[in-house]
Design a protein around this motif. Sequence first.
Motif, PDB file in Angstrom:
ATOM      1  N   ASP A   5      -4.013  15.906  12.412  1.00 52.63           N
ATOM      2  CA  ASP A   5      -4.050  16.477  13.751  1.00 52.63           C
ATOM      3  C   ASP A   5      -3.481  17.895  13.723  1.00 52.63           C
ATOM      4  O   ASP A   5      -2.693  18.251  12.833  1.00 52.63           O
ATOM      5  CB  ASP A   5      -3.231  15.622  14.725  1.00 52.63           C
ATOM      6  N   TYR A   6      -3.869  18.681  14.724  1.00 52.52           N
ATOM      7  CA  TYR A   6      -3.449  20.094  14.783  1.00 52.52           C
ATOM      8  C   TYR A   6      -2.911  20.387  16.179  1.00 52.52           C
ATOM      9  O   TYR A   6      -3.486  19.954  17.183  1.00 52.52           O
ATOM     10  CB  TYR A   6      -4.665  20.989  14.483  1.00 52.52           C
ATOM     11  N   SER A   7      -1.775  21.124  16.219  1.00 55.10           N
ATOM     12  CA  SER A   7      -1.206  21.536  17.506  1.00 55.10           C
ATOM     13  C   SER A   7      -0.677  22.955  17.380  1.00 55.10           C
ATOM     14  O   SER A   7       0.020  23.277  16.409  1.00 55.10           O
ATOM     15  CB  SER A   7      -0.067  20.579  17.905  1.00 55.10           C
ATOM     16  N   ARG A   8      -1.006  23.806  18.345  1.00 58.33           N
ATOM     17  CA  ARG A   8      -0.522  25.196  18.319  1.00 58.33           C
ATOM     18  C   ARG A   8       0.666  25.320  19.251  1.00 58.33           C
ATOM     19  O   ARG A   8       0.568  25.035  20.454  1.00 58.33           O
ATOM     20  CB  ARG A   8      -1.633  26.152  18.748  1.00 58.33           C
ATOM     21  N   ALA A   9       1.805  25.735  18.728  1.00 58.19           N
ATOM     22  CA  ALA A   9       3.030  25.869  19.528  1.00 58.19           C
ATOM     23  C   ALA A   9       3.135  27.277  20.111  1.00 58.19           C
ATOM     24  O   ALA A   9       2.708  28.251  19.499  1.00 58.19           O
ATOM     25  CB  ALA A   9       4.239  25.575  18.663  1.00 58.19           C
ATOM     26  N   GLU A  10       3.748  27.368  21.294  1.00 57.83           N
ATOM     27  CA  GLU A  10       3.925  28.651  21.971  1.00 57.83           C
ATOM     28  C   GLU A  10       5.390  29.080  22.004  1.00 57.83           C
ATOM     29  O   GLU A  10       5.714  30.160  22.478  1.00 57.83           O
ATOM     30  CB  GLU A  10       3.384  28.566  23.404  1.00 57.83           C
ATOM     31  N   SER A  11       6.297  28.218  21.557  1.00 64.86           N
ATOM     32  CA  SER A  11       7.712  28.576  21.506  1.00 64.86           C
ATOM     33  C   SER A  11       8.369  27.805  20.359  1.00 64.86           C
ATOM     34  O   SER A  11       7.819  26.794  19.889  1.00 64.86           O
ATOM     35  CB  SER A  11       8.409  28.236  22.823  1.00 64.86           C
ATOM     36  N   VAL A  12       9.548  28.269  19.944  1.00 59.29           N
ATOM     37  CA  VAL A  12      10.266  27.584  18.862  1.00 59.29           C
ATOM     38  C   VAL A  12      10.619  26.171  19.291  1.00 59.29           C
ATOM     39  O   VAL A  12      10.435  25.208  18.535  1.00 59.29           O
ATOM     40  CB  VAL A  12      11.531  28.383  18.467  1.00 59.29           C
ATOM     41  N   ASP A  13      11.125  26.038  20.522  1.00 58.47           N
ATOM     42  CA  ASP A  13      11.519  24.703  20.989  1.00 58.47           C
ATOM     43  C   ASP A  13      10.325  23.752  21.026  1.00 58.47           C
ATOM     44  O   ASP A  13      10.435  22.576  20.660  1.00 58.47           O
ATOM     45  CB  ASP A  13      12.156  24.808  22.385  1.00 58.47           C
ATOM     46  N   GLN A  14       9.163  24.274  21.476  1.00 58.33           N
ATOM     47  CA  GLN A  14       7.972  23.427  21.522  1.00 58.33           C
ATOM     48  C   GLN A  14       7.534  23.029  20.116  1.00 58.33           C
ATOM     49  O   GLN A  14       7.145  21.876  19.873  1.00 58.33           O
ATOM     50  CB  GLN A  14       6.835  24.163  22.228  1.00 58.33           C
ATOM     51  N   ALA A  15       7.616  23.988  19.176  1.00 54.00           N
ATOM     52  CA  ALA A  15       7.230  23.681  17.795  1.00 54.00           C
ATOM     53  C   ALA A  15       8.096  22.570  17.217  1.00 54.00           C
ATOM     54  O   ALA A  15       7.588  21.622  16.605  1.00 54.00           O
ATOM     55  CB  ALA A  15       7.339  24.942  16.937  1.00 54.00           C
ATOM     56  N   VAL A  16       9.407  22.681  17.419  1.00 54.77           N
ATOM     57  CA  VAL A  16      10.330  21.674  16.876  1.00 54.77           C
ATOM     58  C   VAL A  16      10.103  20.319  17.542  1.00 54.77           C
ATOM     59  O   VAL A  16      10.087  19.275  16.871  1.00 54.77           O
ATOM     60  CB  VAL A  16      11.780  22.150  17.062  1.00 54.77           C
ATOM     61  N   ALA A  17       9.910  20.336  18.861  1.00 55.15           N
ATOM     62  CA  ALA A  17       9.703  19.076  19.577  1.00 55.15           C
ATOM     63  C   ALA A  17       8.409  18.402  19.140  1.00 55.15           C
ATOM     64  O   ALA A  17       8.355  17.175  18.938  1.00 55.15           O
ATOM     65  CB  ALA A  17       9.690  19.333  21.083  1.00 55.15           C
ATOM     66  N   THR A  18       7.346  19.185  18.986  1.00 51.71           N
ATOM     67  CA  THR A  18       6.056  18.618  18.564  1.00 51.71           C
ATOM     68  C   THR A  18       6.149  18.049  17.159  1.00 51.71           C
ATOM     69  O   THR A  18       5.651  16.953  16.873  1.00 51.71           O
ATOM     70  CB  THR A  18       4.960  19.697  18.620  1.00 51.71           C
ATOM     71  N   TYR A  19       6.803  18.811  16.287  1.00 51.18           N
ATOM     72  CA  TYR A  19       6.974  18.359  14.899  1.00 51.18           C
ATOM     73  C   TYR A  19       7.676  17.008  14.861  1.00 51.18           C
ATOM     74  O   TYR A  19       7.301  16.117  14.087  1.00 51.18           O
ATOM     75  CB  TYR A  19       7.791  19.409  14.144  1.00 51.18           C
TER      76      TYR A  19
END
Length: 329
Positions: A5-19
């Motif tokens: 799956d692929y997800s594009r993050a728009e902020s550091v917090d979003q990237a960490v949370a998605t990961y």
Amino acid sequence: MRHFDYSRAESVDQAVATYSQAEAAAFLAGGTNLLDMVKIDIMRPELMVDVNRLGLDEIEKLDDGRLRIGTLVTNSVLAHHFEVTSQPGYAVLSEALLSGASTQLRNKATTGGNMMQRVRCPYFRDGVSACNKRDPGSGCAAIDGYNRSVHAVLGTSDKCIATYPSDMSVAMAAVGATVSVTGPEGSREIDFLDFHLLPGDKPWEEFALKDDELITHVALDAPIQGARSAYLKLRDRSSYQFALASSAVIVALDGNTIRDARLAMGGVATKPWRAKEAENALKGQPATEQTFARAAQIAMQDAKGYKHNAFKIPLGRQAIVRNLTTLTA
């Protein structure tokens, strides 16, 4: 290649949370090493978190003289940036970056991704040989196998002898730096010399990162006043080849006396190898070949050669002596 799956993050917090939502995730930036690992089935992420829109692509000089580099700054931009090329003490970083890979790869590869390059040991990459780094507990085929070019003589263990491949990180180890990371529990800093781990009994643990932490910046130490620096890479061919032995050297002279020195090595060790005892042997001494040879001897005194790579011990010494001789001429 396996599906993911692929997800594009728009902020550091979003990237960490998605990961953190996936059992097996990976942060995707330039992808020059990560996608390689996925294609040959060494890494099997279920989720790729694209971090290219996080705005971490700036280089700024801090008030204390340090240089703060965003994790998404590409190798090409960093190598040619004014704040790097205008400081003789940082020339070693530019030279190291330009000695690695190709122009096309440097245009895509990022600072954070370069730091996290995986080893080039063929037994790690073939997917079938015994390799504790790829398959914990399976053994190390390199120790008794063909271990010439990408195998280490410093920092090895009876579990792994693969060299760490990045030229950039060797230069950063010489300059000195601090790595900033962010995870679910907040942000913290790691000394660059502690970021890459020795293989020891757990060669599969390569970086001092928790599984869901993201590198956001690297801050280089302020350049040593009056210093000059250089990177020397010795290899089988002159381009697109990993080091057999390399040296990153920074020296400051008072007349012909060495006032300060930094020395790191690549191609011979399992991590970017800072040679502090050799640095101490240089400080306060005349800049002569005899001084350089003694420092080189100290830098390699703990080296252990294997069947095919014992030549790296004298080669490593030569990489130090030649670099210092040229730099102080």
